[in-house]
Design a protein around this motif. Structure first.
Motif, PDB file in Angstrom:
ATOM      1  N   ALA A 197     -21.071  43.199  35.074  1.00 43.99           N
ATOM      2  CA  ALA A 197     -22.360  42.565  35.247  1.00 43.99           C
ATOM      3  C   ALA A 197     -23.404  43.245  34.379  1.00 43.99           C
ATOM      4  CB  ALA A 197     -22.797  42.606  36.706  1.00 43.99           C
ATOM      5  N   TYR A 240     -24.865  37.923  43.734  1.00 46.50           N
ATOM      6  CA  TYR A 240     -25.690  39.127  43.865  1.00 46.50           C
ATOM      7  C   TYR A 240     -26.926  38.863  44.727  1.00 46.50           C
ATOM      8  CZ  TYR A 240     -28.838  42.951  42.766  1.00 46.50           C
ATOM      9  OH  TYR A 240     -29.704  43.997  42.876  1.00 46.50           O
ATOM     10  N   ASN A 241     -27.658  37.785  44.413  1.00 47.35           N
ATOM     11  CA  ASN A 241     -28.944  37.542  45.080  1.00 47.35           C
ATOM     12  C   ASN A 241     -28.798  37.253  46.565  1.00 47.35           C
ATOM     13  OD1 ASN A 241     -30.169  37.795  42.575  1.00 47.35           O
ATOM     14  ND2 ASN A 241     -30.160  35.598  42.177  1.00 47.35           N
ATOM     15  N   SER A 246     -25.061  30.165  35.090  1.00 43.33           N
ATOM     16  CA  SER A 246     -25.609  31.497  35.330  1.00 43.33           C
ATOM     17  C   SER A 246     -26.361  31.555  36.646  1.00 43.33           C
ATOM     18  CB  SER A 246     -26.545  31.909  34.191  1.00 43.33           C
ATOM     19  OG  SER A 246     -25.826  32.071  32.993  1.00 43.33           O
ATOM     20  N   VAL A 274     -28.347  45.475  36.833  1.00 41.69           N
ATOM     21  CA  VAL A 274     -29.039  44.873  37.969  1.00 41.69           C
ATOM     22  C   VAL A 274     -29.706  45.971  38.780  1.00 41.69           C
ATOM     23  CG1 VAL A 274     -27.481  42.897  38.143  1.00 41.69           C
ATOM     24  CG2 VAL A 274     -26.960  44.978  39.404  1.00 41.69           C
ATOM     25  N   ASP A 284     -25.246  34.000  39.637  1.00 41.86           N
ATOM     26  CA  ASP A 284     -26.185  35.046  40.051  1.00 41.86           C
ATOM     27  C   ASP A 284     -26.375  35.105  41.555  1.00 41.86           C
ATOM     28  OD1 ASP A 284     -26.570  35.770  37.441  1.00 41.86           O
ATOM     29  OD2 ASP A 284     -28.538  34.835  37.225  1.00 41.86           O
TER      30      ASP A 284
END
Length: 401
Positions: free
Chosen positions: A395, A310-311, A303, A398, A307
């Motif tokens: 997703a 995106y980050n 995970s 977010v 992630d």
């Protein structure tokens, strides 16, 4: 290879991405033996497809890590990769056939298990291959009409497997060593249990330095609890004579313990203090706090790596629409929505014989470039040469990009 899914896109060029083939030097230990013919069949099909413009080998092509501690020591990583290539000659020949045909570009990106696969040896084994490298032991690669597609292995976000030029300078001196803790953990995975070491108590969370050290300790406590060692926790069973090292090491050397009132270890001492500098050297765009990373290592590294699409990119770079990682062995396609615009994360999975949990194997990502549009899907290459599409996920909620 079945073209049924693409029959309505006749004018589209395609990029195919695979990762984590983990081709080893010795079939007794290699993760990929039974799947080698399957991989060759896949590569031969890629070679026969006139609309494939590029094949990307997204890290962990070879594997220098999955060897037992008693495997004979060697001092030359370049020669290791030559031998690994010979042990997997049918795969090497299939890749070189694609390169030599001249119609499909072949690109290599470093992973963690092959981070010592040098540019010169890559050129020697695969003449004409393109290499996408940035920080030593890692690489980013952008493609697409507007460089809107970003491909990398993903290990630079994983604290146990990210190239580490900082922590063991007291051993390697001026040599620019990059071997991370994951290399030693992988080599130790065939031996010993944490015997004789008491379980450390959680320190005061207000002491951030020692609390972070404790989280790092828990990572190793979990790992060695699941991977018992037969030869003893303190036995110097692992020879490391590459990448600036020349010694024998034990599980105790890398496992944090309490020394002089402080949680630390002999190898990678006070690693929690080095993590920020390691990320800077590895060109991580958005630094990941050690506390968050350590918790993820204990719970779910898949995970955490996922992630980062995106980050690191979708949240901070409006020009990136598609991110493809490998590393986790969990093939997937995840759809994000950012201010009404679709953003796609894909993971290219793995080709190892037996994957963990319910994950599939023999995976690939295919991106169809149709004018200004890109279509992304993730597949399993079945034993009979047919392909099965992996279902798209949405997703979790977010923040707005």
């Amino acid at each position: 290879m079945s073209k049924q899914y693409f029959e309505n896109l006749p004018e589209c060029k395609k990029t195919i991405i695979i990762s984590d083939t983990h081709l080893g030097i010795d079939d007794r230990f290699s993760w990929t033996v039974k799947n080698r013919p399957r991989l060759v069949s896949f590569l031969d099909n890629v070679a026969s497809m006139p609309d494939v413009k590029e094949l990307v080998l997204n890290g962990d092509l070879f594997d220098e890590w999955i060897l037992p501690a008693d495997y004979p020591a060697y001092t030359d990583s370049d020669e290791f990769y030559r031998k690994a290539a010979r042990n997997n000659q049918i795969v090497v020949d299939a890749v070189n056939h694609i390169i030599q045909a001249g119609k499909t570009k072949v690109t290599y990106i470093p992973g963690n298990h092959d981070m010592l696969f040098s540019p010169d040896i890559a050129d020697e084994i695969f003449p004409g291959i393109y290499q996408a490298r940035d920080a030593r032991g890692a690489g980013r690669y952008k493609i697409g009409c507007q460089n809107e597609i970003l491909i990398e292995h993903g290990h630079r976000y994983d604290m146990i497997n990210a190239p580490n030029q900082v922590s063991n300078k007291f051993i390697t001196g001026s040599y620019p060593s990059i071997l991370p803790q994951g290399y030693i953990l992988a080599r130790m995975a065939v031996t010993s249990a944490a015997e004789g070491y008491s379980i450390l108590q959680e320190p005061d969370r207000c002491n951030k330095d020692q609390y972070n050290a404790y989280l790092y300790y828990k990572d190793w406590a979990v790992a060695f609890g699941l991977l018992p060692l037969n030869d003893g926790f303190n036995s110097k069973i692992l020879p490391i004579t590459i990448d600036g090292y020349n010694g024998y090491y034990s599980a105790a050397d890398i496992t944090p313990t309490l020394k002089n009132g402080e949680i630390t270890a002999y190898l990678y001492p006070n690693f929690q203090r080095d993590w920020a500098e390691i990320q800077q050297i590895n060109e991580v765009c958005v630094p990941i706090p050690f506390c968050k990373e350590a918790k993820a290592e204990v719970n779910d590294i898949v995970s955490l790596v996922d992630d980062q699409a995106y980050n690191q990119y979708f949240q901070t770079n409006k020009t990136i629409d598609i991110v493809v990682f490998g590393h986790t062995h969990d093939a997937k396609k995840v759809l994000y929505e950012c201010k009404g615009k679709a953003k796609i994360y894909a993971n290219s999975g793995t080709w190892i014989d037996v994957n963990a949990d319910s994950y599939t194997t023999a995976n690939f990502v295919m991106i169809s470039h149709c004018g200004s549009n890109n279509y992304v899907d993730v597949f399993v290459y079945e034993q009979d040469g047919s392909i099965t599409k992996i279902k798209t996920e949405k997703a979790a909620q977010v923040p707005m990009c």
